[in-house]
Design a protein around this motif. Structure first.
Motif, PDB file in Angstrom:
ATOM      1  N   PHE A   1      16.187  64.360 -29.203  1.00 28.73           N
ATOM      2  CA  PHE A   1      16.336  64.298 -27.747  1.00 28.73           C
ATOM      3  C   PHE A   1      17.493  63.390 -27.353  1.00 28.73           C
ATOM      4  O   PHE A   1      18.201  63.652 -26.372  1.00 28.73           O
ATOM      5  CB  PHE A   1      15.035  63.797 -27.110  1.00 28.73           C
ATOM      6  N   TYR A   2      17.701  62.329 -28.110  1.00 29.52           N
ATOM      7  CA  TYR A   2      18.797  61.402 -27.822  1.00 29.52           C
ATOM      8  C   TYR A   2      20.141  61.901 -28.373  1.00 29.52           C
ATOM      9  O   TYR A   2      21.148  61.200 -28.271  1.00 29.52           O
ATOM     10  CB  TYR A   2      18.493  60.020 -28.406  1.00 29.52           C
ATOM     11  N   LYS A   3      20.145  63.083 -28.966  1.00 33.09           N
ATOM     12  CA  LYS A   3      21.373  63.674 -29.500  1.00 33.09           C
ATOM     13  C   LYS A   3      22.040  62.753 -30.534  1.00 33.09           C
ATOM     14  O   LYS A   3      23.245  62.568 -30.547  1.00 33.09           O
ATOM     15  CB  LYS A   3      22.368  63.995 -28.374  1.00 33.09           C
ATOM     16  N   LEU A   4      21.215  62.207 -31.410  1.00 33.06           N
ATOM     17  CA  LEU A   4      21.710  61.360 -32.496  1.00 33.06           C
ATOM     18  C   LEU A   4      21.387  62.032 -33.827  1.00 33.06           C
ATOM     19  O   LEU A   4      20.962  61.380 -34.789  1.00 33.06           O
ATOM     20  CB  LEU A   4      21.077  59.968 -32.412  1.00 33.06           C
ATOM     21  N   ASP A   5      21.600  63.341 -33.866  1.00 31.69           N
ATOM     22  CA  ASP A   5      21.115  64.154 -34.967  1.00 31.69           C
ATOM     23  C   ASP A   5      22.181  64.542 -35.973  1.00 31.69           C
ATOM     24  O   ASP A   5      22.005  65.505 -36.720  1.00 31.69           O
ATOM     25  CB  ASP A   5      20.415  65.401 -34.427  1.00 31.69           C
ATOM     26  N   ASN A   6      23.297  63.837 -35.992  1.00 31.38           N
ATOM     27  CA  ASN A   6      24.215  63.977 -37.126  1.00 31.38           C
ATOM     28  C   ASN A   6      24.966  62.662 -37.317  1.00 31.38           C
ATOM     29  O   ASN A   6      24.984  61.806 -36.416  1.00 31.38           O
ATOM     30  CB  ASN A   6      25.156  65.184 -36.960  1.00 31.38           C
ATOM     31  N   PRO A   7      25.561  62.444 -38.480  1.00 36.56           N
ATOM     32  CA  PRO A   7      26.170  61.144 -38.781  1.00 36.56           C
ATOM     33  C   PRO A   7      27.278  60.737 -37.815  1.00 36.56           C
ATOM     34  O   PRO A   7      27.400  59.557 -37.465  1.00 36.56           O
ATOM     35  CB  PRO A   7      26.719  61.330 -40.202  1.00 36.56           C
ATOM     36  N   LEU A   8      28.110  61.680 -37.382  1.00 32.81           N
ATOM     37  CA  LEU A   8      29.183  61.340 -36.449  1.00 32.81           C
ATOM     38  C   LEU A   8      28.615  60.788 -35.151  1.00 32.81           C
ATOM     39  O   LEU A   8      29.097  59.781 -34.619  1.00 32.81           O
ATOM     40  CB  LEU A   8      30.026  62.581 -36.154  1.00 32.81           C
ATOM     41  N   ARG A   9      27.605  61.437 -34.622  1.00 32.18           N
ATOM     42  CA  ARG A   9      27.014  60.991 -33.361  1.00 32.18           C
ATOM     43  C   ARG A   9      26.396  59.596 -33.504  1.00 32.18           C
ATOM     44  O   ARG A   9      26.598  58.726 -32.653  1.00 32.18           O
ATOM     45  CB  ARG A   9      25.948  61.992 -32.904  1.00 32.18           C
ATOM     46  N   ARG A  10      25.636  59.407 -34.567  1.00 35.56           N
ATOM     47  CA  ARG A  10      24.979  58.110 -34.756  1.00 35.56           C
ATOM     48  C   ARG A  10      26.007  56.993 -34.910  1.00 35.56           C
ATOM     49  O   ARG A  10      25.839  55.891 -34.367  1.00 35.56           O
ATOM     50  CB  ARG A  10      24.069  58.178 -35.988  1.00 35.56           C
ATOM     51  N   THR A  11      27.071  57.267 -35.637  1.00 39.55           N
ATOM     52  CA  THR A  11      28.063  56.226 -35.909  1.00 39.55           C
ATOM     53  C   THR A  11      28.869  55.884 -34.660  1.00 39.55           C
ATOM     54  O   THR A  11      29.114  54.712 -34.368  1.00 39.55           O
ATOM     55  CB  THR A  11      28.996  56.654 -37.056  1.00 39.55           C
ATOM     56  N   HIS A  12      29.288  56.889 -33.906  1.00 40.86           N
ATOM     57  CA  HIS A  12      30.004  56.621 -32.657  1.00 40.86           C
ATOM     58  C   HIS A  12      29.099  55.869 -31.668  1.00 40.86           C
ATOM     59  O   HIS A  12      29.560  54.968 -30.960  1.00 40.86           O
ATOM     60  CB  HIS A  12      30.474  57.930 -32.019  1.00 40.86           C
ATOM     61  N   PHE A  13      27.833  56.244 -31.624  1.00 42.28           N
ATOM     62  CA  PHE A  13      26.879  55.575 -30.729  1.00 42.28           C
ATOM     63  C   PHE A  13      26.810  54.086 -31.039  1.00 42.28           C
ATOM     64  O   PHE A  13      26.956  53.230 -30.152  1.00 42.28           O
ATOM     65  CB  PHE A  13      25.498  56.226 -30.887  1.00 42.28           C
ATOM     66  N   PHE A  14      26.623  53.753 -32.313  1.00 42.41           N
ATOM     67  CA  PHE A  14      26.464  52.340 -32.659  1.00 42.41           C
ATOM     68  C   PHE A  14      27.792  51.584 -32.659  1.00 42.41           C
ATOM     69  O   PHE A  14      27.799  50.359 -32.488  1.00 42.41           O
ATOM     70  CB  PHE A  14      25.733  52.200 -33.994  1.00 42.41           C
ATOM     71  N   ALA A  15      28.906  52.274 -32.831  1.00 40.51           N
ATOM     72  CA  ALA A  15      30.204  51.601 -32.699  1.00 40.51           C
ATOM     73  C   ALA A  15      30.360  51.039 -31.298  1.00 40.51           C
ATOM     74  O   ALA A  15      30.910  49.938 -31.104  1.00 40.51           O
ATOM     75  CB  ALA A  15      31.330  52.580 -33.013  1.00 40.51           C
ATOM     76  N   GLN A  16      29.876  51.777 -30.307  1.00 41.17           N
ATOM     77  CA  GLN A  16      29.919  51.307 -28.922  1.00 41.17           C
ATOM     78  C   GLN A  16      28.880  50.207 -28.671  1.00 41.17           C
ATOM     79  O   GLN A  16      29.170  49.189 -28.032  1.00 41.17           O
ATOM     80  CB  GLN A  16      29.682  52.481 -27.964  1.00 41.17           C
ATOM     81  N   ILE A  17      27.684  50.411 -29.190  1.00 42.62           N
ATOM     82  CA  ILE A  17      26.602  49.442 -28.981  1.00 42.62           C
ATOM     83  C   ILE A  17      26.960  48.086 -29.602  1.00 42.62           C
ATOM     84  O   ILE A  17      26.675  47.028 -29.032  1.00 42.62           O
ATOM     85  CB  ILE A  17      25.280  49.973 -29.571  1.00 42.62           C
ATOM     86  N   MET A  18      27.578  48.122 -30.769  1.00 41.84           N
ATOM     87  CA  MET A  18      27.988  46.873 -31.421  1.00 41.84           C
ATOM     88  C   MET A  18      28.885  46.048 -30.498  1.00 41.84           C
ATOM     89  O   MET A  18      28.767  44.822 -30.423  1.00 41.84           O
ATOM     90  CB  MET A  18      28.736  47.174 -32.724  1.00 41.84           C
ATOM     91  N   GLN A  19      29.792  46.736 -29.802  1.00 45.01           N
ATOM     92  CA  GLN A  19      30.717  46.029 -28.924  1.00 45.01           C
ATOM     93  C   GLN A  19      30.032  45.553 -27.653  1.00 45.01           C
ATOM     94  O   GLN A  19      30.336  44.473 -27.138  1.00 45.01           O
ATOM     95  CB  GLN A  19      31.891  46.942 -28.566  1.00 45.01           C
ATOM     96  N   GLU A  20      29.108  46.347 -27.141  1.00 45.37           N
ATOM     97  CA  GLU A  20      28.429  45.998 -25.892  1.00 45.37           C
ATOM     98  C   GLU A  20      27.482  44.811 -26.069  1.00 45.37           C
ATOM     99  O   GLU A  20      27.355  43.974 -25.170  1.00 45.37           O
ATOM    100  CB  GLU A  20      27.651  47.210 -25.359  1.00 45.37           C
ATOM    101  N   THR A  21      26.813  44.743 -27.197  1.00 43.09           N
ATOM    102  CA  THR A  21      25.806  43.693 -27.401  1.00 43.09           C
ATOM    103  C   THR A  21      26.332  42.502 -28.187  1.00 43.09           C
ATOM    104  O   THR A  21      25.701  41.442 -28.200  1.00 43.09           O
ATOM    105  CB  THR A  21      24.580  44.256 -28.147  1.00 43.09           C
ATOM    106  N   GLY A  22      27.478  42.675 -28.860  1.00 46.20           N
ATOM    107  CA  GLY A  22      27.992  41.598 -29.699  1.00 46.20           C
ATOM    108  C   GLY A  22      27.211  41.484 -30.989  1.00 46.20           C
ATOM    109  O   GLY A  22      26.178  42.129 -31.190  1.00 46.20           O
ATOM    110  N   SER A  23      27.693  40.674 -31.875  1.00 48.24           N
ATOM    111  CA  SER A  23      27.076  40.555 -33.201  1.00 48.24           C
ATOM    112  C   SER A  23      25.693  39.912 -33.165  1.00 48.24           C
ATOM    113  O   SER A  23      24.949  39.995 -34.135  1.00 48.24           O
ATOM    114  CB  SER A  23      27.989  39.749 -34.130  1.00 48.24           C
ATOM    115  N   TRP A  24      25.359  39.286 -32.010  1.00 48.90           N
ATOM    116  CA  TRP A  24      24.053  38.605 -31.919  1.00 48.90           C
ATOM    117  C   TRP A  24      23.033  39.417 -31.139  1.00 48.90           C
ATOM    118  O   TRP A  24      21.977  38.923 -30.801  1.00 48.90           O
ATOM    119  CB  TRP A  24      24.225  37.220 -31.278  1.00 48.90           C
ATOM    120  N   LEU A  25      23.353  40.664 -30.814  1.00 45.98           N
ATOM    121  CA  LEU A  25      22.433  41.561 -30.123  1.00 45.98           C
ATOM    122  C   LEU A  25      21.978  40.961 -28.787  1.00 45.98           C
ATOM    123  O   LEU A  25      20.787  40.777 -28.530  1.00 45.98           O
ATOM    124  CB  LEU A  25      21.216  41.891 -31.009  1.00 45.98           C
ATOM    125  N   SER A  26      22.937  40.703 -27.944  1.00 43.20           N
ATOM    126  CA  SER A  26      22.622  40.199 -26.603  1.00 43.20           C
ATOM    127  C   SER A  26      22.357  41.374 -25.680  1.00 43.20           C
ATOM    128  O   SER A  26      23.200  42.267 -25.533  1.00 43.20           O
ATOM    129  CB  SER A  26      23.785  39.366 -26.058  1.00 43.20           C
TER     130      SER A  26
END
Length: 526
Positions: free
Chosen positions: A320-345
């Motif tokens: 449902f979240y459209k995270l059903d292949n490696p490219l999608r999952r990796t691009h998703f978390f590449a953005q999340i890493m930047q938004e939350t920072g290394s400390w998961l804020s």
């Protein structure tokens, strides 16, 4: 089984009438059509193939292909009857999402034979009608002239010598592959070691299309192009995932060696894939704590529960979240890493130096004296003290948020800038976005009926809870169809196109691409 409704003009989900396939099949083409119409409305909508292709079904070997067919038909029809009933009940309870799904099934088109409508004009089954769930074995057995090739309940038991001779003849006459892949002679030759392996770079062949469709049937997502006959990176990735996760049963094919993870479809891989399709094996990607630890390697031990919370929420809604292949999952978390920072804020910080404040918000750039009054001077006082010597306080942070975000992004009331500040894994910001999240969440409440009553507009701090922090990021990803951009590849222009939607004014375009490369090169989400 296909995951998409048959488009206009699509043939039935089995070989065409004139195919040589029917000479060996245990039913005729017309009987297969009858079996298709005996299925539920949902099966017809999905283009579900009613034919079983082996005496093995769900890892049970039946005495004959007819017994396997009967078990398959009854099991599948019963399964989809239950699914239909559940969707109808949810529609009756007022869930708009399920009304739309059911309307799509009700409005499905009748399949065609070679592009021509069914000459008998058979009506499509309404939703809720029980399928027959039967298989007329006697009729099917008489569909062809009796031969040693077809085993039936009425055939006399063969002697040991007859069984040996029959097995020898079968091995010479029957195709090696048993699933829908058997319709391709080159793939059967590949299974016999007489055809070149398929690998990345091969294009425009029916054999590749059949392999791609088999991968899709097993649950792999090949992106927006699907089974297009082009053996590209998405297909190579899916083959690698299959080679990694499939554990051979050696029930359909006794002797083959399977273990190399190279993305190449060779003899062993085609035999394994054929076995997987026959036995209805399904790939299901699972997020793990180890994957999230690779995303956040510096996270403290006390925040490990947050990582597990991310894992749990994503695993509940991967497709449902459209995270059903490696490219999608990796691009998703590449953005999340930047938004939350290394400390998961999960909450936007308003602790700024003077330069940070004026460079981030134009309103402070135009009012430098106010920026000085609300910022720290790290070289003199440190990050917790304003220039006048007073400590930075939550009141200062609130004032910055209200100045920066007031009267924009849907914020109309006094204090909305602070109330709807950035929260969650995506740092969702502004009343407009919180309201859009609330509407999306209610519209899709069938995914989380226990949370259907929640209002993120009234309770924006819900996004500080890990489950909703994840959900808000998924909302942004799905609503803006960023997964479609992710399917375009693994290069900088693709990363840039996603970043432009997430935060067009950021100065972190290159860093987000570096995040992607870091995760993708390590195959964190394969």
């Amino acid at each position: 089984m296909s995951s998409n409704p048959p488009p206009k003009g699509r043939n039935y989900p089995f070989a065409q009438r004139g195919s040589a396939f029917w000479e060996k099949c245990h039913v005729t083409y017309d009987q297969a059509v009858d079996m298709f119409y005996d299925q539920t409305a949902m099966q017809q909508y999905l283009g579900h193939d009613p034919i079983v292709y082996s005496m093995v079904y769900k890892r049970v070997k039946y005495p004959s292909i007819f017994d396997a067919q009967k078990a398959y038909s009854q099991d599948q029809n019963s399964l989809y009857q239950k699914k239909e009933q559940e969707q109808l009940e949810l529609e009756a309870k007022g869930f708009e999402e399920f009304k739309k799904k059911n309307d799509a099934i009700r409005g499905r088109l009748n399949p065609t034979e070679n592009g021509t409508a069914d000459p008998l004009g058979r009506p499509l089954k309404p939703m809720g009608d029980l399928s027959k769930g039967t298989f007329d074995q006697g009729t099917a057995e008489n569909a062809h002239e009796p031969s040693d090739r077809i085993e039936t309940k009425t055939s006399p038991a063969p002697s040991p010598q007859q069984a040996t001779d029959s097995a020898k003849n079968d091995s010479e006459d029957e195709l090696i592959l048993k699933s829908s892949l058997k319709q391709s002679k080159p793939l059967n030759d590949l299974a016999a070691g007489k055809f070149n392996a398929l690998k990345k770079g091969s294009t425009e062949t029916e054999e590749i299309k059949k392999v791609q469709q088999a991968l899709i049937d097993c649950g792999f997502n090949l992106g927006k192009f699907g089974a297009d006959g082009d053996f590209g990176r998405a297909t190579e990735g899916a083959v690698k995932q299959f080679q990694t996760h499939y554990k051979p049963t050696h029930t359909t094919h006794k002797s083959y060696q399977f273990g190399n993870v190279d993305g190449i479809v060779d003899k062993n891989t085609i035999l394994a894939l054929d076995e997987a399709v026959v036995e209805e094996w399904k790939y299901s990607f699972i997020f793990t704590l180890e994957m999230l630890q690779a995303v956040y390697p510096r996270i403290s031990s006390r925040k490990q529960n947050l990582l597990q919370g991310i894992v749990d929420e994503l695993n509940d809604h991967v497709e449902f979240y459209k995270l059903d292949n490696p490219l999608r999952r990796t691009h998703f978390f590449a953005q999340i890493m930047q938004e939350t920072g290394s400390w998961l804020s999960m909450e936007e910080s308003f602790r700024y130096s003077f330069n940070g404040l004026v460079n981030t918000y134009k309103r402070f750039e135009k009012n430098p004296s106010l920026a000085k009054a609300l910022s720290y001077d790290e070289g003199v006082k440190g990050k917790n003290t304003k220039r006048n010597g007073e400590p930075l306080s939550s009141a200062d942070f609130e004032k910055i948020a209200n100045i920066a975000y007031g009267d924009r992004m849907g914020n109309t009331d006094e204090g909305d800038g602070w109330k709807y500040r950035g929260r969650g894994l995506k740092q969702l910001t502004g009343k407009y976005n919180y309201n859009a999240l609330a509407q999306w969440h209610q519209k899709n409440s069938g995914e989380w009926p226990e949370d259907a009553h929640l209002s993120f507009v009234e309770e924006p701090d819900l996004l500080l809870e890990i489950k909703y922090a994840v959900r808000s990021a998924a909302f942004f990803w799905v609503s803006n169809k960023l997964y479609q951009l992710a399917d375009n590849g693994a290069d900088y222009p693709v990363s840039k196109s996603i970043t432009e939607v997430v935060n067009i004014h950021t100065d972190s375009y290159q860093q987000r691409f570096q995040n992607f490369n870091q995760l993708y090169s390590k195959e964190v989400f394969e």
